[in-house]
Design a protein around this motif. Sequence first.
Motif, PDB file in Angstrom:
ATOM      1  N   GLY A 107      42.896  49.906  38.396  1.00 52.43           N
ATOM      2  CA  GLY A 107      42.446  50.477  39.531  1.00 52.43           C
ATOM      3  C   GLY A 107      41.405  51.670  38.996  1.00 52.43           C
ATOM      4  O   GLY A 107      40.565  52.249  39.692  1.00 52.43           O
ATOM      5  N   ASP A 108      41.661  52.300  38.113  1.00 51.99           N
ATOM      6  CA  ASP A 108      41.104  53.314  37.342  1.00 51.99           C
ATOM      7  C   ASP A 108      39.605  53.055  36.604  1.00 51.99           C
ATOM      8  O   ASP A 108      39.198  53.976  36.243  1.00 51.99           O
ATOM      9  CB  ASP A 108      41.920  54.497  36.307  1.00 51.99           C
ATOM     10  N   ALA A 109      39.340  51.861  36.237  1.00 47.46           N
ATOM     11  CA  ALA A 109      38.162  51.490  35.741  1.00 47.46           C
ATOM     12  C   ALA A 109      37.323  50.921  36.620  1.00 47.46           C
ATOM     13  O   ALA A 109      37.649  50.024  37.470  1.00 47.46           O
ATOM     14  CB  ALA A 109      38.691  50.562  34.412  1.00 47.46           C
ATOM     15  N   GLN A 110      36.044  50.809  36.242  1.00 44.14           N
ATOM     16  CA  GLN A 110      35.018  49.912  36.964  1.00 44.14           C
ATOM     17  C   GLN A 110      34.433  49.248  36.054  1.00 44.14           C
ATOM     18  O   GLN A 110      34.029  49.606  34.906  1.00 44.14           O
ATOM     19  CB  GLN A 110      34.142  51.033  37.712  1.00 44.14           C
ATOM     20  N   PRO A 111      33.373  48.180  36.474  1.00 44.51           N
ATOM     21  CA  PRO A 111      32.795  47.349  35.609  1.00 44.51           C
ATOM     22  C   PRO A 111      31.525  48.120  35.226  1.00 44.51           C
ATOM     23  O   PRO A 111      31.108  48.913  36.145  1.00 44.51           O
ATOM     24  CB  PRO A 111      32.412  46.100  36.473  1.00 44.51           C
ATOM     25  N   LEU A 112      30.911  48.055  34.171  1.00 40.88           N
ATOM     26  CA  LEU A 112      29.741  48.627  33.545  1.00 40.88           C
ATOM     27  C   LEU A 112      28.717  47.867  34.411  1.00 40.88           C
ATOM     28  O   LEU A 112      27.626  48.496  34.947  1.00 40.88           O
ATOM     29  CB  LEU A 112      29.336  48.515  32.197  1.00 40.88           C
ATOM     30  N   GLY A 113      28.617  46.528  34.415  1.00 35.86           N
ATOM     31  CA  GLY A 113      27.901  45.663  35.125  1.00 35.86           C
ATOM     32  C   GLY A 113      28.159  44.315  35.850  1.00 35.86           C
ATOM     33  O   GLY A 113      29.271  44.034  35.618  1.00 35.86           O
ATOM     34  N   LYS A 114      27.238  43.974  36.829  1.00 35.83           N
ATOM     35  CA  LYS A 114      27.636  42.596  37.411  1.00 35.83           C
ATOM     36  C   LYS A 114      27.080  41.411  36.542  1.00 35.83           C
ATOM     37  O   LYS A 114      25.738  41.607  36.518  1.00 35.83           O
ATOM     38  CB  LYS A 114      27.380  42.431  38.860  1.00 35.83           C
ATOM     39  N   VAL A 115      27.612  40.429  36.058  1.00 33.83           N
ATOM     40  CA  VAL A 115      26.990  39.449  35.125  1.00 33.83           C
ATOM     41  C   VAL A 115      26.216  38.647  35.818  1.00 33.83           C
ATOM     42  O   VAL A 115      26.264  38.345  37.085  1.00 33.83           O
ATOM     43  CB  VAL A 115      28.158  38.643  34.551  1.00 33.83           C
ATOM     44  N   THR A 116      24.845  38.373  35.321  1.00 37.98           N
ATOM     45  CA  THR A 116      23.882  37.714  35.954  1.00 37.98           C
ATOM     46  C   THR A 116      23.566  36.343  34.999  1.00 37.98           C
ATOM     47  O   THR A 116      22.840  35.353  35.202  1.00 37.98           O
ATOM     48  CB  THR A 116      22.489  38.233  36.265  1.00 37.98           C
ATOM     49  N   ARG A 117      23.934  36.519  33.585  1.00 30.95           N
ATOM     50  CA  ARG A 117      23.984  35.429  32.796  1.00 30.95           C
ATOM     51  C   ARG A 117      24.984  35.658  31.810  1.00 30.95           C
ATOM     52  O   ARG A 117      25.200  36.776  31.263  1.00 30.95           O
ATOM     53  CB  ARG A 117      22.685  35.708  31.979  1.00 30.95           C
ATOM     54  N   GLY A 118      25.642  34.645  31.268  1.00 22.27           N
ATOM     55  CA  GLY A 118      26.885  34.802  30.362  1.00 22.27           C
ATOM     56  C   GLY A 118      28.222  34.768  31.053  1.00 22.27           C
ATOM     57  O   GLY A 118      28.396  34.661  32.303  1.00 22.27           O
ATOM     58  N   MET A 119      29.256  35.245  30.388  1.00 20.56           N
ATOM     59  CA  MET A 119      30.777  35.158  30.702  1.00 20.56           C
ATOM     60  C   MET A 119      30.807  36.504  31.160  1.00 20.56           C
ATOM     61  O   MET A 119      31.493  36.651  32.406  1.00 20.56           O
ATOM     62  CB  MET A 119      31.725  34.754  29.707  1.00 20.56           C
ATOM     63  N   GLY A 120      30.691  37.463  30.477  1.00 18.50           N
ATOM     64  CA  GLY A 120      31.262  38.883  30.997  1.00 18.50           C
ATOM     65  C   GLY A 120      32.619  38.978  30.180  1.00 18.50           C
ATOM     66  O   GLY A 120      33.057  38.755  29.252  1.00 18.50           O
ATOM     67  N   ASN A 121      33.468  39.930  31.190  1.00 16.58           N
ATOM     68  CA  ASN A 121      35.027  40.366  30.630  1.00 16.58           C
ATOM     69  C   ASN A 121      35.848  39.263  30.478  1.00 16.58           C
ATOM     70  O   ASN A 121      36.854  38.932  29.820  1.00 16.58           O
ATOM     71  CB  ASN A 121      35.471  41.347  31.649  1.00 16.58           C
ATOM     72  N   CYS A 122      35.692  38.171  31.800  1.00 21.59           N
ATOM     73  CA  CYS A 122      36.829  37.151  31.703  1.00 21.59           C
ATOM     74  C   CYS A 122      36.568  35.958  32.749  1.00 21.59           C
ATOM     75  O   CYS A 122      35.616  36.048  33.289  1.00 21.59           O
ATOM     76  CB  CYS A 122      38.172  37.905  32.263  1.00 21.59           C
ATOM     77  N   ASP A 123      37.355  34.984  32.794  1.00 20.91           N
ATOM     78  CA  ASP A 123      37.187  33.809  33.732  1.00 20.91           C
ATOM     79  C   ASP A 123      38.159  33.763  34.650  1.00 20.91           C
ATOM     80  O   ASP A 123      38.578  32.811  35.098  1.00 20.91           O
ATOM     81  CB  ASP A 123      37.187  32.726  32.827  1.00 20.91           C
ATOM     82  N   THR A 124      38.768  35.082  34.943  1.00 23.24           N
ATOM     83  CA  THR A 124      40.060  34.986  35.967  1.00 23.24           C
ATOM     84  C   THR A 124      39.548  35.813  37.027  1.00 23.24           C
ATOM     85  O   THR A 124      39.041  36.784  36.737  1.00 23.24           O
ATOM     86  CB  THR A 124      41.093  35.593  35.155  1.00 23.24           C
ATOM     87  N   TYR A 125      39.739  35.616  38.054  1.00 20.57           N
ATOM     88  CA  TYR A 125      39.854  36.355  39.346  1.00 20.57           C
ATOM     89  C   TYR A 125      40.881  35.836  40.422  1.00 20.57           C
ATOM     90  O   TYR A 125      41.485  35.024  40.436  1.00 20.57           O
ATOM     91  CB  TYR A 125      38.361  36.372  39.800  1.00 20.57           C
ATOM     92  N   ASN A 126      40.903  36.823  41.404  1.00 17.33           N
ATOM     93  CA  ASN A 126      41.957  36.647  42.472  1.00 17.33           C
ATOM     94  C   ASN A 126      41.142  36.514  43.915  1.00 17.33           C
ATOM     95  O   ASN A 126      39.844  36.620  43.935  1.00 17.33           O
ATOM     96  CB  ASN A 126      43.186  37.759  42.478  1.00 17.33           C
ATOM     97  N   ALA A 127      41.952  36.381  44.775  1.00 10.74           N
ATOM     98  CA  ALA A 127      41.464  36.185  46.341  1.00 10.74           C
ATOM     99  C   ALA A 127      40.518  37.315  46.575  1.00 10.74           C
ATOM    100  O   ALA A 127      39.622  37.023  47.507  1.00 10.74           O
ATOM    101  CB  ALA A 127      42.848  35.973  47.336  1.00 10.74           C
ATOM    102  N   ALA A 128      41.039  38.502  46.432  1.00 17.86           N
ATOM    103  CA  ALA A 128      40.092  39.910  46.837  1.00 17.86           C
ATOM    104  C   ALA A 128      38.606  39.613  45.947  1.00 17.86           C
ATOM    105  O   ALA A 128      37.808  39.908  46.500  1.00 17.86           O
ATOM    106  CB  ALA A 128      40.900  40.992  46.269  1.00 17.86           C
TER     107      ALA A 128
END
Length: 250
Positions: free
Chosen positions: A161-182
């Motif tokens: 909750g205290d960290a935010q992404p630096l960017g929103k990926v438009t190419r490549g993988m980024g931080n992870c391949d996991t996400y949830n319903a939110a």
Amino acid sequence: MTELNIGLILPDVLGTYGDDGNALVLRQRARMRGISAEIQTVKLNEPVPSSLDVYCIGGGEDTAQILAAEHLIKDQGLVRAARAGRPILAICAGLQILGDSFRAGGRVVDGVGLIDATTVSLDTRAIGESQSVPTGAGITAELTEPLSGFENHMGSTLLGGDAQPLGKVTRGMGNCDTYNAADIAGDYKQKDAEGAVQGSVIATYMHGPVLARNPQLADLLLAQAMGIKLAELEPLEIESVARLRKERVK
């Protein structure tokens, strides 16, 4: 400011991917504006000064990550610098070790705790060109230009909750391949997230070195180090950098 002091932190263990070049870019862009700048290298088992103007941390392998994390936790110099608002750039393994925990050497290792994030393992290695649109989170609010780099990691970094992404990926993988319903509902804090921003820390998986490929990000760090706004820095027109941007940013 009579001289800009740039900290290159633990390049003897976190210097695998050429990320030392980020400190060189900061020094050169400062000097081209007539600002005196020097790099102070801090190696493993040496104390990290908490009074430098800006800090750069690079990437490394599992054993190197563990050694670096143990030293930074014990020393606490980088933690004091972060608490004082000194800008810190962390790349790849640097991102992971500044989180709360990461996986290395077959076990979970405690991180420095400057980023609300945990890193486990990706299902598939993220390798190749990476590009993102800056989120403008926290101290990166002045960033407007796309970010590009080269990612090469097996870490799946989940932001708290205290960290935010630096960017929103438009190419490549980024931080992870996991996400949830939110995330499916439109919150890309995990899905499509690249890097992390928290307090004075800017972290990314992008190599390149990232500051050579993203001059606006380099200048943002310089401005933060000098206590001024990005817009207050004298613009630099460098043909080779502009050509690299044109080649890499699609």
